[in-house]
Design a protein around this motif. Structure first.
Motif, PDB file in Angstrom:
ATOM      1  N   THR A  18       0.839  -1.209   0.000  1.00  0.00           N
ATOM      2  CA  THR A  18       0.000   0.000   0.000  1.00  0.00           C
ATOM      3  C   THR A  18       0.865   1.247   0.000  1.00  0.00           C
ATOM      4  O   THR A  18       0.541   2.227  -0.671  1.00  0.00           O
ATOM      5  CB  THR A  18      -0.945   0.033   1.207  1.00  0.00           C
ATOM      6  N   ALA A  41      -6.317  14.121   1.502  1.00  0.00           N
ATOM      7  CA  ALA A  41      -7.595  13.429   1.309  1.00  0.00           C
ATOM      8  C   ALA A  41      -7.704  12.917  -0.127  1.00  0.00           C
ATOM      9  O   ALA A  41      -8.156  11.786  -0.351  1.00  0.00           O
ATOM     10  CB  ALA A  41      -8.744  14.370   1.639  1.00  0.00           C
ATOM     11  N   ALA A  44      -5.451   9.912  -0.529  1.00  0.00           N
ATOM     12  CA  ALA A  44      -6.032   8.789   0.222  1.00  0.00           C
ATOM     13  C   ALA A  44      -7.203   8.202  -0.558  1.00  0.00           C
ATOM     14  O   ALA A  44      -7.309   6.978  -0.709  1.00  0.00           O
ATOM     15  CB  ALA A  44      -6.485   9.268   1.596  1.00  0.00           C
ATOM     16  N   ASP A  45      -8.034   9.075  -1.051  1.00  0.00           N
ATOM     17  CA  ASP A  45      -9.182   8.654  -1.840  1.00  0.00           C
ATOM     18  C   ASP A  45      -8.750   7.803  -3.023  1.00  0.00           C
ATOM     19  O   ASP A  45      -9.235   6.690  -3.208  1.00  0.00           O
ATOM     20  CB  ASP A  45      -9.907   9.906  -2.358  1.00  0.00           C
ATOM     21  N   GLY A  48      -7.560   4.523  -2.148  1.00  0.00           N
ATOM     22  CA  GLY A  48      -8.527   3.653  -1.494  1.00  0.00           C
ATOM     23  C   GLY A  48      -8.204   3.354  -0.041  1.00  0.00           C
ATOM     24  O   GLY A  48      -8.538   2.291   0.482  1.00  0.00           O
ATOM     25  N   VAL A  49      -7.538   4.299   0.604  1.00  0.00           N
ATOM     26  CA  VAL A  49      -7.255   4.127   2.027  1.00  0.00           C
ATOM     27  C   VAL A  49      -7.710   5.377   2.761  1.00  0.00           C
ATOM     28  O   VAL A  49      -8.112   6.357   2.143  1.00  0.00           O
ATOM     29  CB  VAL A  49      -5.745   3.912   2.294  1.00  0.00           C
ATOM     30  N   SER A  50      -7.633   5.329   4.068  1.00  0.00           N
ATOM     31  CA  SER A  50      -8.023   6.501   4.833  1.00  0.00           C
ATOM     32  C   SER A  50      -6.861   7.485   4.881  1.00  0.00           C
ATOM     33  O   SER A  50      -5.696   7.119   4.689  1.00  0.00           O
ATOM     34  CB  SER A  50      -8.414   6.119   6.247  1.00  0.00           C
ATOM     35  N   GLN A  51      -7.229   8.705   5.122  1.00  0.00           N
ATOM     36  CA  GLN A  51      -6.226   9.758   5.180  1.00  0.00           C
ATOM     37  C   GLN A  51      -5.184   9.479   6.265  1.00  0.00           C
ATOM     38  O   GLN A  51      -3.997   9.760   6.103  1.00  0.00           O
ATOM     39  CB  GLN A  51      -6.953  11.068   5.476  1.00  0.00           C
ATOM     40  N   ALA A  52      -5.656   8.901   7.348  1.00  0.00           N
ATOM     41  CA  ALA A  52      -4.747   8.629   8.459  1.00  0.00           C
ATOM     42  C   ALA A  52      -3.657   7.642   8.068  1.00  0.00           C
ATOM     43  O   ALA A  52      -2.541   7.679   8.604  1.00  0.00           O
ATOM     44  CB  ALA A  52      -5.533   8.106   9.653  1.00  0.00           C
ATOM     45  N   THR A  53      -3.985   6.786   7.109  1.00  0.00           N
ATOM     46  CA  THR A  53      -2.992   5.800   6.663  1.00  0.00           C
ATOM     47  C   THR A  53      -1.773   6.488   6.061  1.00  0.00           C
ATOM     48  O   THR A  53      -0.634   6.063   6.274  1.00  0.00           O
ATOM     49  CB  THR A  53      -3.618   4.858   5.627  1.00  0.00           C
ATOM     50  N   HIS A  55      -0.579   9.317   6.862  1.00  0.00           N
ATOM     51  CA  HIS A  55       0.245   9.825   7.960  1.00  0.00           C
ATOM     52  C   HIS A  55       0.956   8.691   8.671  1.00  0.00           C
ATOM     53  O   HIS A  55       2.083   8.840   9.113  1.00  0.00           O
ATOM     54  CB  HIS A  55      -0.630  10.625   8.924  1.00  0.00           C
ATOM     55  N   HIS A  56       0.272   7.564   8.779  1.00  0.00           N
ATOM     56  CA  HIS A  56       0.919   6.420   9.421  1.00  0.00           C
ATOM     57  C   HIS A  56       2.189   6.030   8.678  1.00  0.00           C
ATOM     58  O   HIS A  56       3.234   5.783   9.281  1.00  0.00           O
ATOM     59  CB  HIS A  56      -0.043   5.228   9.462  1.00  0.00           C
TER      60      HIS A  56
END
Lengths: 228, 228
Positions: A18, A41, A44-45, A48-53, A55-56
């Motif tokens: 990812t 955003a 991320a969109d 297909g993952v969340s925005q927080a991903t 940052h992770h």
DNA sequence: TGAAAAGCTGATCACAGAATCAGAAATTCT
DNA sequence: AGAATTTCTGATTCTGTGATCAGCTTTTCA
């Protein structure tokens, strides 16, 4: 989502996959829109993952940008490799080949030209980073080639650094001002035929000049294709 | 804050004066940073007025952008005027003059080249607007010159539209990739000497080519200055 | 001179976008 | 299997920015 051939043989884990996908998408968006118009955003969109991903994996937006840019390292390395095969040829031949390679590679990886143009125009920290980590070596090598070509009396004695940037800027400008071409003349350079014509124009235009030699006959130059 | 000579003779009122100042600052910032990185607060600050004043005079950010861009109309008109004086000269001479003028004018009004590059790369609505209101006529006129020059057997028979964009892109690229030049080679093109050298390089490079004619002697071309 | 209009401002709102965090889900390791 | 670690998410916070508005000040003009 066509992914480039990551030469690694190790079967990368889920996280790395990812992360790689995010990097690719980020590179595309950054090169297309520029740093500011890209949103976490949005990436991320598209990934297909969340925005927080994001940052992770990457910390903040700047670090993601840098990680994405490193994807261009492969591209530049590819150019280097092809060029190294011709290192015994005359400097002028290598130069011409380098420019042709840059155009062809920019076609295959449009992000390269776009990034160089965008950040090269903006200046600032990101350009400095790019130069240090990606472009500096290449530019110095090109300048050396220009110097040799001038010494060989193959190139006119313009300041070598300026010649490099002129070549580069011409190529980059032409690659990136496509929208201008389209808007003004309805020409679509995004076709194989249009692309080839464009390449010839750029190379012959820059190297041999646009002017005829007085006889009205275009002098045919050594434009042999690089073998693949 | 050096302001250009607004040729109007009417002693403009207070409101018009600040509006003009805002337009100038906006043009500078938009061309330097691109639409997104410019903030209304930043412009207001630089202009020494409140943010609300911008909205009072121009409505929203988009309208301010357009108002600012119209400041370039004078610049382009200036080029037209100088060029019209030579309309009986051979097409190739006019073309060369046009390119030199563009470079010189871009030096005097850096915003022009920067805007063309920025928006020409980004595409989209703003480019369309620019083309309709500022650049379209000029580009069509250049294309006509190129066509004539080709008919005169002075230019190689490349597609005229592509030649125009090539010339334009080369010039624009070179003007705007200065940061690249600086970062890579420590050359500062922002000096009269550096600028002149640059102009010669661009013009001779584009028109006559970078290659020597085989004898190692640079053929001297008609690079006579446009009289002022 | 006095009223109307134009010019301008501080305060405030609304919202987009970056960043954080606690915890759920999945994966890896022993 | 079960613990530990990695991967990922929804909800939330916080900041920067565009836009609005009521009202103050200056200019215009009859």
């Amino acid at each position: 989502m066509a992914l480039s051939s990551t030469a690694t043989v190790v079967p990368l884990g889920k996280g790395e996959r990812t992360a790689a996908r995010i990097r690719e998408i980020a590179l595309d968006q950054f090169s297309r829109l520029g740093f500011e118009r890209v949103t976490m955003a949005g990436i991320a969109d598209a990934a297909g993952v969340s925005q927080a991903t994001l940052h992770h994996h990457f910390g903040d937006k700047d670090q993601l940008w840098r990680a994405a840019m490193l994807g261009l390292a492969n591209v530049i390395a590819e150019e280097e490799r092809l060029l190294a095969a011709a290192q015994d040829a005359p400097a002028i031949t290598q130069l011409r080949m380098a420019m042709r390679l840059f155009l062809q590679i920019s076609w295959k990886h449009p992000a390269l030209g776009r990034i160089v143009a965008l950040e090269g125009m903006a200046g600032g920290e990101r350009l400095a980073w790019l130069n240090e980590h990606l472009l500096g070596g290449r530019n110095r090598r090109l300048a050396a080639l220009v110097r040799r070509a001038i010494a060989d009396r193959e190139l006119k004695p313009f300041p070598p650094e300026q010649v490099v940037v002129t070549l580069q800027a011409g190529a980059v400008g032409i690659i990136n001002l496509r929208p201008l071409l389209q808007v003004n003349f309805g020409v679509d350079p995004d076709t194989p035929r249009g692309r080839t014509a464009h390449e010839e124009l750029v190379l012959d235009g820059l190297f041999a000049g646009l002017l005829t030699d007085g006889t009205g006959v275009k002098k045919k130059l050594g434009t042999r294709r690089t073998r693949r």
